[in-house]
Design an enzyme around this catalytic site. Structure first.
Site, PDB file in Angstrom:
ATOM      1  N   ARG A  69       0.846  -1.193   0.000  1.00 27.35           N
ATOM      2  CA  ARG A  69       0.000   0.000   0.000  1.00 27.35           C
ATOM      3  C   ARG A  69       0.879   1.239   0.000  1.00 27.35           C
ATOM      4  NH1 ARG A  69      -3.629  -2.664  -1.336  1.00 27.35           N
ATOM      5  NH2 ARG A  69      -5.674  -2.975  -0.405  1.00 27.35           N
ATOM      6  N   GLU A  81      -3.945   7.634  -5.045  1.00 26.92           N
ATOM      7  CA  GLU A  81      -4.194   6.879  -6.273  1.00 26.92           C
ATOM      8  C   GLU A  81      -5.463   7.382  -6.937  1.00 26.92           C
ATOM      9  OE1 GLU A  81      -4.063   2.656  -5.455  1.00 26.92           O
ATOM     10  OE2 GLU A  81      -2.012   2.784  -4.718  1.00 26.92           O
ATOM     11  N   HIS A 139      -1.527   0.095  -9.706  1.00 28.55           N
ATOM     12  CA  HIS A 139      -2.146  -0.836  -8.747  1.00 28.55           C
ATOM     13  C   HIS A 139      -2.766  -2.054  -9.453  1.00 28.55           C
ATOM     14  CE1 HIS A 139      -3.904  -0.893  -4.418  1.00 28.55           C
ATOM     15  NE2 HIS A 139      -3.736  -2.126  -4.864  1.00 28.55           N
TER      16      HIS A 139
HETATM   17  P1  NAP Z   1      -1.269 -11.477   4.901  1.00 34.30           P
HETATM   18  O1  NAP Z   1      -1.258 -12.934   4.551  1.00 34.30           O
HETATM   19  O2  NAP Z   1      -2.143 -11.019   6.008  1.00 34.30           O
HETATM   20  O3  NAP Z   1       0.243 -11.040   5.182  1.00 34.30           O
HETATM   21  C1  NAP Z   1       0.618  -9.884   5.807  1.00 34.30           C
HETATM   22  C2  NAP Z   1       1.821 -10.197   6.685  1.00 34.30           C
HETATM   23  O4  NAP Z   1       2.307  -8.969   7.222  1.00 34.30           O
HETATM   24  C3  NAP Z   1       1.496 -11.107   7.853  1.00 34.30           C
HETATM   25  O5  NAP Z   1       2.440 -12.136   7.914  1.00 34.30           O
HETATM   26  C4  NAP Z   1       1.586 -10.188   9.062  1.00 34.30           C
HETATM   27  O6  NAP Z   1       2.057 -10.805  10.230  1.00 34.30           O
HETATM   28  C5  NAP Z   1       2.609  -9.184   8.587  1.00 34.30           C
HETATM   29  N1  NAP Z   1       2.521  -7.930   9.330  1.00 34.30           N
HETATM   30  C6  NAP Z   1       1.424  -7.206   9.620  1.00 34.30           C
HETATM   31  N2  NAP Z   1       1.766  -6.091  10.282  1.00 34.30           N
HETATM   32  C7  NAP Z   1       3.109  -6.130  10.425  1.00 34.30           C
HETATM   33  C8  NAP Z   1       4.041  -5.267  11.028  1.00 34.30           C
HETATM   34  N3  NAP Z   1       3.652  -4.141  11.631  1.00 34.30           N
HETATM   35  N4  NAP Z   1       5.346  -5.595  10.981  1.00 34.30           N
HETATM   36  C9  NAP Z   1       5.735  -6.732  10.392  1.00 34.30           C
HETATM   37  N5  NAP Z   1       4.898  -7.605   9.801  1.00 34.30           N
HETATM   38  C10 NAP Z   1       3.591  -7.305   9.824  1.00 34.30           C
HETATM   39  O7  NAP Z   1      -1.682 -10.611   3.647  1.00 34.30           O
HETATM   40  P2  NAP Z   1      -1.388 -10.902   2.098  1.00 34.30           P
HETATM   41  O8  NAP Z   1      -2.513 -11.646   1.495  1.00 34.30           O
HETATM   42  O9  NAP Z   1      -0.007 -11.450   1.959  1.00 34.30           O
HETATM   43  O10 NAP Z   1      -1.437  -9.393   1.536  1.00 34.30           O
HETATM   44  C11 NAP Z   1      -0.544  -8.433   2.033  1.00 34.30           C
HETATM   45  C12 NAP Z   1      -0.917  -7.029   1.587  1.00 34.30           C
HETATM   46  O11 NAP Z   1      -0.620  -6.868   0.215  1.00 34.30           O
HETATM   47  C13 NAP Z   1      -2.418  -6.707   1.676  1.00 34.30           C
HETATM   48  O12 NAP Z   1      -2.772  -6.262   2.964  1.00 34.30           O
HETATM   49  C14 NAP Z   1      -2.587  -5.604   0.638  1.00 34.30           C
HETATM   50  O13 NAP Z   1      -2.413  -4.345   1.240  1.00 34.30           O
HETATM   51  C15 NAP Z   1      -1.438  -5.862  -0.327  1.00 34.30           C
HETATM   52  N6  NAP Z   1      -1.907  -6.313  -1.663  1.00 34.30           N
HETATM   53  C16 NAP Z   1      -1.693  -5.508  -2.733  1.00 34.30           C
HETATM   54  C17 NAP Z   1      -2.071  -5.942  -3.986  1.00 34.30           C
HETATM   55  C18 NAP Z   1      -1.842  -5.086  -5.193  1.00 34.30           C
HETATM   56  O14 NAP Z   1      -2.644  -5.134  -6.111  1.00 34.30           O
HETATM   57  N7  NAP Z   1      -0.770  -4.328  -5.252  1.00 34.30           N
HETATM   58  C19 NAP Z   1      -2.710  -7.182  -4.151  1.00 34.30           C
HETATM   59  C20 NAP Z   1      -2.914  -7.957  -3.044  1.00 34.30           C
HETATM   60  C21 NAP Z   1      -2.497  -7.529  -1.781  1.00 34.30           C
HETATM   61  P3  NAP Z   1       1.165 -11.751  11.169  1.00 34.30           P
HETATM   62  O15 NAP Z   1       1.512 -13.123  10.735  1.00 34.30           O
HETATM   63  O16 NAP Z   1       1.618 -11.439  12.532  1.00 34.30           O
HETATM   64  O17 NAP Z   1      -0.272 -11.368  10.924  1.00 34.30           O
HETATM   65  C1  GLV Z   2      -5.230  -5.078  -3.631  1.00 30.82           C
HETATM   66  O1  GLV Z   2      -4.512  -4.166  -3.407  1.00 30.82           O
HETATM   67  C2  GLV Z   2      -5.799  -5.904  -2.611  1.00 30.82           C
HETATM   68  O2  GLV Z   2      -5.627  -5.580  -1.421  1.00 30.82           O
HETATM   69  O3  GLV Z   2      -6.462  -6.889  -2.966  1.00 30.82           O
END
Ligand code: NAP
Ligand code: GLV
Length: 327
Positions: free
Chosen positions: A238, A267, A286
């Site tokens: 983000r 954005e 994005h």
């Molecule tokens: P996820 O499985 O929840 O992974 C997030 C990880 O970050 C978890 O392991 C979490 O730890 C860790 N975390 C949270 N806060 C933290 C902190 N303060 N310091 C260190 N680690 C921390 O989520 P995901 O599915 O991988 O997605 C991650 C993020 O990518 C989403 O939230 C979204 O914002 C972004 N995203 C962007 C796109 C795009 O189009 N660019 C697409 C998809 C996702 P814990 O294990 O302790 O919870």
């Molecule tokens: C995209 O940024 C998502 O969070 O799915």
């Protein structure tokens, strides 16, 4: 009577049909412009269900206006645009679309990594401008990906998928997460590192933490200065996690090599944004999860989640389980 559902954008056909069969829909009529605040505030009043995107701010005010609301479903995994605790207080389940977009988003993170290392966009622009006069020993030379060290901040679903891709490039993988994850250390050989250690040892730093009060401005000049001068920073999580002003200074001052950005503080990123003037920035609108198959699956999953919540069932991907625990 069918429940009234507000849908904040034109969505893929299959998902639309699922909703149409079971609900009375009010749909924002545009696909390329987000729903206005005015539209949201007006239409939320009657809505029992809300199907939204990451572009809508679903804050306390909206929730207060929507006092018939009993389900919120977002077509995204990140839900920092929704005031989840306010929804929880009102007993409204909030659901999202994890997992189905993990691999597609990891592919995009890797595309940015490769593009910044090997100056792919800059080289393509160079060719199109007619500047390619001859093959030359050091022309548009970049950094090696093969054998380099990859640092992943946020070892969640997508972080792990990015790490898995690194093995094909014989990369060493460091990760930082608020909770150490022995399972990925054991399974894939990823090594845990404190944030500063990860920043100073990695050739590529990929950010994959959710946006929160803890991660806002996680990367400022203090952190960028710890990185190698030859390193790339990739943000597919983000905007707002990386301080854009500091990033600009680091990229122009030779503090780091390049940045790959799929997300921005504002954005769409304004076209006069200083970062867009830099050849060592690869900037994307994005599109992390934007494959046809994945976006279709996300839309369907969001519809399924909404319908389950409206039927009083626990949706497949529930963000605030407290709502069901309370009941
Ligand atoms: P996820 O499985 O929840 O992974 C997030 C990880 O970050 C978890 O392991 C979490 O730890 C860790 N975390 C949270 N806060 C933290 C902190 N303060 N310091 C260190 N680690 C921390 O989520 P995901 O599915 O991988 O997605 C991650 C993020 O990518 C989403 O939230 C979204 O914002 C972004 N995203 C962007 C796109 C795009 O189009 N660019 C697409 C998809 C996702 P814990 O294990 O302790 O919870
Ligand atoms: C995209 O940024 C998502 O969070 O799915």
């Amino acid at each position: 009577m069918k429940p009234k559902v507000l849908v904040t954008r034109q969505i893929p056909e299959d998902a639309l049909r699922m909703l149409e069969e079971a609900c009375e829909l009010k749909i924002w009529p545009h696909s390329d412009v987000p729903a206005t605040r005015e539209f949201l505030e007006k239409e939320i009043v009657d809505a029992e269900g809300l199907y939204c995107l990451l572009t809508e701010k679903i804050d306390k005010d909206i929730l207060e206006k929507g006092n018939r609301l009993r389900a919120i479903s977002t077509m995204a995994v990140g839900y920092n645009n929704i005031d989840v605790s306010a929804a929880t207080e009102r007993g409204i389940p909030v659901s999202n679309t994890p997992d189905v977009l993990t691999e597609t988003t990891a592919d995009l993170a890797f595309a940015l990594l490769l593009a910044t290392a090997r100056r792919v966009v800059e080289s393509s622009d160079f060719l199109r401008r007619g500047e390619w006069k001859t093959w030359s020993p050091m022309l548009l030379t970049g950094q090696d990906v093969y054998g380099a060290t990859l640092g992943i901040i946020g070892m969640g679903r997508i972080g792990e998928a990015v790490g898995r891709r690194a093995s094909g490039f014989d990369m060493k993988v460091l990760y930082h997460n608020r909770r150490r994850k022995p399972e990925v250390e054991e399974k894939y050989g990823f090594e845990y590192a404190e944030l500063n250690q990860l920043l100073s040892q990695s050739d590529f730093v990929v950010i994959l933490v959710p946006y929160s009060s803890e991660t806002a401005n996680l990367i400022t000049m203090d952190q960028l200065r710890l990185m190698k001068k030859t390193a790339s920073l990739i943000n597919v999580a983000r905007g707002g996690i990386v301080n854009e002003k500091d990033l600009y200074d680091a990229l122009t001052g030779g503090v780091i090599w390049a940045a790959g950005l799929d997300v921005f503080e504002t954005e769409p990123v304004p076209l006069d944004h200083p970062l867009l003037t830099l050849p060592n920035v690869v900037a994307l609108p994005h599109i992390g999860s934007a494959s046809i198959r994945t976006r279709t699956k996300m839309a369907q999953l969001a519809a399924e989640n909404l319908l389950m919540s409206l039927a009083g069932q626990r949706p497949k991907c529930l963000v605030n389980p407290e709502v069901f625990e309370k009941n």
